[in-house]
Design a protein around this motif. Structure first.
Motif, mmCIF file in Angstrom:
data_model
loop_
_atom_site.group_PDB
_atom_site.id
_atom_site.type_symbol
_atom_site.label_atom_id
_atom_site.label_comp_id
_atom_site.label_asym_id
_atom_site.label_seq_id
_atom_site.Cartn_x
_atom_site.Cartn_y
_atom_site.Cartn_z
ATOM 1 N N LYS A 1 11.055 16.342 3.356
ATOM 2 C CA LYS A 1 9.755 15.819 3.758
ATOM 3 C C LYS A 1 8.626 16.644 3.155
ATOM 4 C CE LYS A 1 11.683 13.614 7.767
ATOM 5 N NZ LYS A 1 11.844 13.639 9.170
ATOM 6 N N TRP A 2 7.636 16.951 3.941
ATOM 7 C CA TRP A 2 6.363 17.480 3.489
ATOM 8 C C TRP A 2 6.467 18.684 2.564
ATOM 9 C CZ3 TRP A 2 2.771 21.087 6.406
ATOM 10 C CH2 TRP A 2 1.531 21.118 5.801
ATOM 11 N N PHE A 3 7.214 19.675 2.949
ATOM 12 C CA PHE A 3 7.200 20.909 2.177
ATOM 13 C C PHE A 3 7.960 20.807 0.863
ATOM 14 C CE2 PHE A 3 6.451 22.685 6.488
ATOM 15 C CZ PHE A 3 5.182 23.157 6.239
ATOM 16 N N LYS A 4 8.876 19.862 0.740
ATOM 17 C CA LYS A 4 9.716 19.796 -0.439
ATOM 18 C C LYS A 4 9.250 18.742 -1.449
ATOM 19 C CE LYS A 4 13.521 21.457 -2.216
ATOM 20 N NZ LYS A 4 13.589 22.793 -2.669
ATOM 21 N N LEU A 5 8.888 17.570 -0.979
ATOM 22 C CA LEU A 5 8.563 16.458 -1.873
ATOM 23 C C LEU A 5 7.055 16.352 -2.040
ATOM 24 C CD1 LEU A 5 9.761 14.073 -3.465
ATOM 25 C CD2 LEU A 5 9.515 12.696 -1.408
ATOM 26 N N ASN A 6 6.570 16.577 -3.257
ATOM 27 C CA ASN A 6 5.129 16.497 -3.453
ATOM 28 C C ASN A 6 4.674 15.037 -3.515
ATOM 29 O OD1 ASN A 6 5.310 15.509 -6.130
ATOM 30 N ND2 ASN A 6 5.299 17.560 -6.976
ATOM 31 N N THR A 7 3.393 14.823 -3.361
ATOM 32 C CA THR A 7 2.837 13.483 -3.307
ATOM 33 C C THR A 7 3.106 12.702 -4.583
ATOM 34 O OG1 THR A 7 1.114 14.230 -1.802
ATOM 35 C CG2 THR A 7 0.697 12.183 -2.958
ATOM 36 N N ASP A 8 3.015 13.347 -5.729
ATOM 37 C CA ASP A 8 3.241 12.661 -7.002
ATOM 38 C C ASP A 8 4.642 12.058 -7.050
ATOM 39 O OD1 ASP A 8 0.842 13.917 -7.423
ATOM 40 O OD2 ASP A 8 1.532 15.168 -9.078
ATOM 41 N N LYS A 9 5.640 12.848 -6.737
ATOM 42 C CA LYS A 9 7.023 12.361 -6.763
ATOM 43 C C LYS A 9 7.238 11.283 -5.714
ATOM 44 C CE LYS A 9 9.073 16.559 -8.615
ATOM 45 N NZ LYS A 9 9.929 17.700 -8.343
ATOM 46 N N PHE B 1 0.863 -1.172 0.000
ATOM 47 C CA PHE B 1 0.000 0.000 0.000
ATOM 48 C C PHE B 1 0.906 1.230 0.000
ATOM 49 C CE2 PHE B 1 -2.570 -3.196 2.303
ATOM 50 C CZ PHE B 1 -3.664 -3.241 1.463
ATOM 51 N N VAL B 2 0.901 1.974 -1.095
ATOM 52 C CA VAL B 2 1.695 3.196 -1.203
ATOM 53 C C VAL B 2 0.710 4.358 -1.181
ATOM 54 C CG1 VAL B 2 3.314 4.524 -2.609
ATOM 55 C CG2 VAL B 2 3.461 2.010 -2.566
ATOM 56 N N SER B 3 0.895 5.245 -0.228
ATOM 57 C CA SER B 3 -0.049 6.344 -0.076
ATOM 58 C C SER B 3 0.683 7.630 0.274
ATOM 59 C CB SER B 3 -1.046 6.006 1.040
ATOM 60 O OG SER B 3 -1.880 7.110 1.302
ATOM 61 N N GLY B 4 0.115 8.729 -0.156
ATOM 62 C CA GLY B 4 0.634 10.037 0.219
ATOM 63 C C GLY B 4 0.196 10.436 1.612
ATOM 64 N N SER B 5 -0.596 9.593 2.258
ATOM 65 C CA SER B 5 -1.028 9.873 3.631
ATOM 66 C C SER B 5 0.155 9.770 4.585
ATOM 67 C CB SER B 5 -2.095 8.874 4.069
ATOM 68 O OG SER B 5 -3.224 8.959 3.241
ATOM 69 N N SER B 6 0.036 10.438 5.717
ATOM 70 C CA SER B 6 1.128 10.410 6.688
ATOM 71 C C SER B 6 0.975 9.229 7.636
ATOM 72 C CB SER B 6 1.153 11.716 7.485
ATOM 73 O OG SER B 6 0.006 11.803 8.297
ATOM 74 N N PHE B 7 2.059 8.922 8.331
ATOM 75 C CA PHE B 7 2.074 7.790 9.253
ATOM 76 C C PHE B 7 1.048 7.927 10.372
ATOM 77 C CE2 PHE B 7 6.288 6.799 7.485
ATOM 78 C CZ PHE B 7 6.128 5.431 7.310
ATOM 79 N N ASN B 8 0.613 9.131 10.684
ATOM 80 C CA ASN B 8 -0.367 9.271 11.764
ATOM 81 C C ASN B 8 -1.724 8.666 11.400
ATOM 82 O OD1 ASN B 8 -1.107 11.300 9.988
ATOM 83 N ND2 ASN B 8 -1.596 12.771 11.590
#
Length: 153
Positions: A49-57, A12-19
């Motif tokens: 992390k969050w601010f630099k790497l977008n979900t698509d990448k 399962f690959v998701s852009g969601s965070s570990f929380n």
């Protein structure tokens, strides 16, 4: 990683965070989805992390790493039309045509987005299914006889 005899691993690959991990595992248990690793984002404030790497990448990089790790296995990519899953998956299919068996996209947008997605699907050699419900994907899997009956109990 889940590896059973004569079965490919499931990820399962998701852009969601570990929380959201607990919520996601409970959802899978409730819907009798097989156990598998969740590759979720580690959100933070540093540049990687969050601010630099977008979900698509992020998604593309993780999926590509999996494809490279298992070059002799074929995969089915499942996502939705809400963000860029169709674009990510079709670009991976073009790069790894012998590994992507099918792409399933649950449609959640408007007609214009549906038209865009269908056009993407016509550009690749893998099976491409845009669906409104997961039952359509299950039917497709069974019609292809891809040995999924034990998973889809």
């Amino acid at each position: 990683m889940l590896v059973n005899e004569n079965k490919n691993p499931l990820f399962f690959v998701s852009g969601s965070s570990f929380n959201l991990y607990d919520l996601l595992t409970k959802f899978c248990q409730h819907h009798n989805i097989p156990k598998a690793p969740f590759l979720l984002r580690n959100l933070g404030l540093d540049n990687e992390k969050w601010f630099k790497l977008n979900t698509d990448k992020y998604k593309k990089a993780y999926i590509e790493e999996i494809l490279q790790m298992y070059p002799d296995l074929s995969f089915i990519l499942i996502g939705d039309s809400g963000q860029k899953d169709p674009e990510i998956y079709t670009s991976l299919c073009e790069k790894y045509p012998n590994q992507i068996k099918a792409i399933y996209i649950r449609h959640v947008g408007d007609q214009a987005r549906l038209d865009e997605i269908n056009a993407l699907g016509q550009q690749i050699s893998a099976d491409f299914l845009v669906m409104n419900h997961s039952k359509e994907a299950i039917k497709h899997l069974k019609n292809k006889n891809w040995g999924v009956d034990s998973i889809l109990k």
